[in-house]
Design a protein around this motif. Structure first.
Motif, PDB file in Angstrom:
ATOM      1  N   CYS A 136       0.715  -1.205   0.078  1.00 48.53           N
ATOM      2  CA  CYS A 136      -0.066   0.042  -0.060  1.00 48.53           C
ATOM      3  C   CYS A 136       0.841   1.212  -0.033  1.00 48.53           C
ATOM      4  CB  CYS A 136      -1.009  -0.275   1.297  1.00 48.53           C
ATOM      5  SG  CYS A 136      -0.145   0.077   2.644  1.00 48.53           S
ATOM      6  N   GLY A 137       2.216   1.201   0.066  1.00 47.88           N
ATOM      7  CA  GLY A 137       3.104   2.327  -0.136  1.00 47.88           C
ATOM      8  C   GLY A 137       3.270   2.808   1.236  1.00 47.88           C
ATOM      9  N   ALA A 138       3.158   2.329   2.092  1.00 47.16           N
ATOM     10  CA  ALA A 138       3.310   3.151   3.453  1.00 47.16           C
ATOM     11  C   ALA A 138       4.534   3.089   4.023  1.00 47.16           C
ATOM     12  CB  ALA A 138       2.251   2.203   4.665  1.00 47.16           C
ATOM     13  N   ALA A 139       4.997   3.917   4.697  1.00 48.25           N
ATOM     14  CA  ALA A 139       6.175   4.278   5.290  1.00 48.25           C
ATOM     15  C   ALA A 139       6.401   3.488   6.482  1.00 48.25           C
ATOM     16  CB  ALA A 139       6.744   5.742   5.431  1.00 48.25           C
ATOM     17  N   CYS A 140       7.153   2.327   6.554  1.00 48.52           N
ATOM     18  CA  CYS A 140       7.161   1.520   7.743  1.00 48.52           C
ATOM     19  C   CYS A 140       8.696   1.120   8.441  1.00 48.52           C
ATOM     20  CB  CYS A 140       6.582   0.256   7.225  1.00 48.52           C
ATOM     21  SG  CYS A 140       6.738  -1.094   8.523  1.00 48.52           S
ATOM     22  N   GLU A 141       8.484   1.156   9.579  1.00 53.09           N
ATOM     23  CA  GLU A 141       9.809   0.987  10.467  1.00 53.09           C
ATOM     24  C   GLU A 141       9.485  -0.449  11.384  1.00 53.09           C
ATOM     25  OE1 GLU A 141      12.575   2.861  14.190  1.00 53.09           O
ATOM     26  OE2 GLU A 141      10.918   4.067  13.210  1.00 53.09           O
ATOM     27  N   VAL A 142      10.407  -1.331  11.075  1.00 51.91           N
ATOM     28  CA  VAL A 142      10.532  -2.417  11.991  1.00 51.91           C
ATOM     29  C   VAL A 142      11.862  -2.446  12.626  1.00 51.91           C
ATOM     30  CG1 VAL A 142      10.232  -4.879  12.035  1.00 51.91           C
ATOM     31  CG2 VAL A 142       8.780  -3.477  10.540  1.00 51.91           C
ATOM     32  N   GLN A 143      11.760  -2.804  13.961  1.00 53.24           N
ATOM     33  CA  GLN A 143      13.033  -2.961  14.781  1.00 53.24           C
ATOM     34  C   GLN A 143      12.808  -3.973  15.808  1.00 53.24           C
ATOM     35  OE1 GLN A 143      14.641   0.891  16.344  1.00 53.24           O
ATOM     36  NE2 GLN A 143      15.948  -0.709  17.813  1.00 53.24           N
ATOM     37  N   VAL A 144      13.787  -5.068  16.023  1.00 50.83           N
ATOM     38  CA  VAL A 144      13.984  -6.053  16.770  1.00 50.83           C
ATOM     39  C   VAL A 144      14.267  -5.508  17.973  1.00 50.83           C
ATOM     40  CG1 VAL A 144      14.823  -8.325  17.374  1.00 50.83           C
ATOM     41  CG2 VAL A 144      13.925  -7.849  14.992  1.00 50.83           C
ATOM     42  N   LEU A 145      13.588  -5.515  19.218  1.00 52.40           N
ATOM     43  CA  LEU A 145      14.017  -4.989  20.519  1.00 52.40           C
ATOM     44  C   LEU A 145      14.765  -6.276  21.564  1.00 52.40           C
ATOM     45  CD1 LEU A 145      10.912  -3.023  21.450  1.00 52.40           C
ATOM     46  CD2 LEU A 145      13.046  -2.208  20.123  1.00 52.40           C
ATOM     47  N   ASP A 146      14.266  -7.409  21.123  1.00 54.30           N
ATOM     48  CA  ASP A 146      14.786  -8.541  21.807  1.00 54.30           C
ATOM     49  C   ASP A 146      14.930  -9.678  20.915  1.00 54.30           C
ATOM     50  OD1 ASP A 146      15.914 -10.061  23.916  1.00 54.30           O
ATOM     51  OD2 ASP A 146      14.067 -10.283  24.879  1.00 54.30           O
ATOM     52  N   ARG A 147      15.789 -10.338  20.865  1.00 55.83           N
ATOM     53  CA  ARG A 147      15.931 -11.578  20.301  1.00 55.83           C
ATOM     54  C   ARG A 147      16.906 -12.736  21.117  1.00 55.83           C
ATOM     55  NH1 ARG A 147      15.637 -15.823  18.339  1.00 55.83           N
ATOM     56  NH2 ARG A 147      15.266 -16.409  15.833  1.00 55.83           N
ATOM     57  N   SER A 148      16.343 -13.275  21.979  1.00 56.57           N
ATOM     58  CA  SER A 148      16.925 -14.246  22.921  1.00 56.57           C
ATOM     59  C   SER A 148      16.458 -15.479  23.145  1.00 56.57           C
ATOM     60  CB  SER A 148      17.411 -13.864  24.229  1.00 56.57           C
ATOM     61  OG  SER A 148      16.292 -13.126  24.831  1.00 56.57           O
ATOM     62  N   GLY A 149      16.721 -16.621  23.222  1.00 59.42           N
ATOM     63  CA  GLY A 149      16.240 -17.851  23.364  1.00 59.42           C
ATOM     64  C   GLY A 149      14.914 -18.238  22.435  1.00 59.42           C
ATOM     65  N   ASP A 150      13.954 -18.368  23.173  1.00 58.60           N
ATOM     66  CA  ASP A 150      12.639 -18.499  22.525  1.00 58.60           C
ATOM     67  C   ASP A 150      11.815 -17.308  22.668  1.00 58.60           C
ATOM     68  OD1 ASP A 150      12.059 -18.213  25.140  1.00 58.60           O
ATOM     69  OD2 ASP A 150      10.771 -20.117  25.322  1.00 58.60           O
ATOM     70  N   THR A 151      12.294 -16.131  22.540  1.00 66.42           N
ATOM     71  CA  THR A 151      11.660 -14.673  22.641  1.00 66.42           C
ATOM     72  C   THR A 151      12.091 -13.782  21.416  1.00 66.42           C
ATOM     73  OG1 THR A 151      11.296 -14.726  24.979  1.00 66.42           O
ATOM     74  CG2 THR A 151      11.346 -12.615  23.823  1.00 66.42           C
ATOM     75  N   LEU A 152      10.828 -13.270  20.883  1.00 62.82           N
ATOM     76  CA  LEU A 152      11.264 -12.192  19.879  1.00 62.82           C
ATOM     77  C   LEU A 152      10.404 -11.027  20.151  1.00 62.82           C
ATOM     78  CD1 LEU A 152      12.299 -11.235  17.203  1.00 62.82           C
ATOM     79  CD2 LEU A 152      10.327 -12.338  16.106  1.00 62.82           C
ATOM     80  N   VAL A 153      10.972  -9.987  20.389  1.00 59.93           N
ATOM     81  CA  VAL A 153       9.987  -8.649  20.784  1.00 59.93           C
ATOM     82  C   VAL A 153      10.629  -7.686  19.493  1.00 59.93           C
ATOM     83  CG1 VAL A 153       9.789  -6.889  22.305  1.00 59.93           C
ATOM     84  CG2 VAL A 153      10.456  -8.930  23.361  1.00 59.93           C
ATOM     85  N   VAL A 154       9.418  -7.127  18.813  1.00 57.97           N
ATOM     86  CA  VAL A 154       9.456  -6.499  17.655  1.00 57.97           C
ATOM     87  C   VAL A 154       8.621  -5.077  17.759  1.00 57.97           C
ATOM     88  CG1 VAL A 154       9.197  -6.344  15.135  1.00 57.97           C
ATOM     89  CG2 VAL A 154       9.672  -8.435  16.212  1.00 57.97           C
TER      90      VAL A 154
END
Length: 249
Positions: free
Chosen positions: A76-94
């Motif tokens: 849809c042409g949207a301006a988007c920002e994605v940032q991984v805040l935590d990536r450890s073990g069995d956890t992903l925080v985005v």
């Protein structure tokens, strides 16, 4: 205040995150925060699951033509920002932020337009099912919102209204464990008990119970294991608290 709970069910190929979750029944995503304005949306999500599942989820979040919660299938042409805040073990925080274009829309944006400001959002995703809980005012026009949302999601997504109740601030301690379990896990536990899965000997096997519930065996197994782990942890914590209390003379 009231709480309105409903679920979306994505068809294959209509949402990259749902496709990944469907391929990995061990994975799930819950929102840590979700905020919306007329022109943008930003949120933080917590995903848990296997290493393979989290890698696939991270890629789905970062795909250029996908923006968190946008109901438009194509770019849809949207301006988007994605940032991984935590990536450890069995956890992903985005963390995800995107700005709307003329064709962009989402559940929070439809809610903002029809229910007004001051809404609280809570989400939980497992498989192709995406459950939303919105806390809102007593006079908010729920049916207008739900009808408008149905027009936006079109044929790619099924919709189910789950409940509309008053927000009760007086939760007793006895209800904490049950209310913290996701609805899907509560339903799996209830069905397992009702059909004798926990009896000795068992009255039903896991595959037969999954067939009765019309869900994959792996999905049912995962939901039961997660629920059992949560209840066991709660029980252990309560026992530890009791043992730590000073003995009465």
């Amino acid at each position: 205040m009231r709480e309105f709970v409903f679920a979306l069910e994505y068809e294959p190929g209509t949402n990259p995150v749902a496709d990944v979750l469907a391929d990995h029944p061990d994975a799930s995503i819950r929102s840590l925060s979700c905020h919306v304005s007329a022109d943008s949306l930003w949120r933080v999500d917590h995903a848990s699951g296997s290493e393979e599942a989290l890698e696939s989820l991270e890629q789905a979040y970062k795909t250029a033509d996908y923006f968190a919660d946008c109901l438009v299938k194509d770019d849809c042409g949207a301006a988007c920002e994605v940032q991984v805040l935590d990536r450890s073990g069995d956890t992903l925080v985005v963390y995800t932020y995107w700005e709307r274009t003329d064709v962009c829309t989402s559940v929070p944006h439809v809610a903002l337009e029809h229910l007004g400001e001051g809404l609280l959002f809570e989400t939980y995703r497992e498989g192709r099912r995406y459950r939303w809980r919105i806390v809102l005012g007593n006079e908010a026009p729920i049916h207008d919102f739900f009808d408008a949302l149905g027009e936006e999601v079109g044929e790619c997504t099924g919709m189910e209204m789950l409940r509309l109740t008053d927000v009760d601030p007086d939760h007793s301690d006895d209800d904490v464990g049950a209310t913290e379990l996701p609805r899907e896990q509560q339903a799996a536990l209830q069905a397992a008990v009702e059909h004798g899965y926990y009896e000795t000997p068992r009255q039903v096997e896991l595959s037969d119970l999954a067939e009765k519930l019309e869900i994959p065996r792996s999905t049912l197994s995962y939901r039961l294991r997660r629920a059992e782990a949560a209840l066991a942890t709660e029980f252990a914590d309560e026992m530890a608290s009791l043992e730590a209390m000073p003995a009465r003379l």
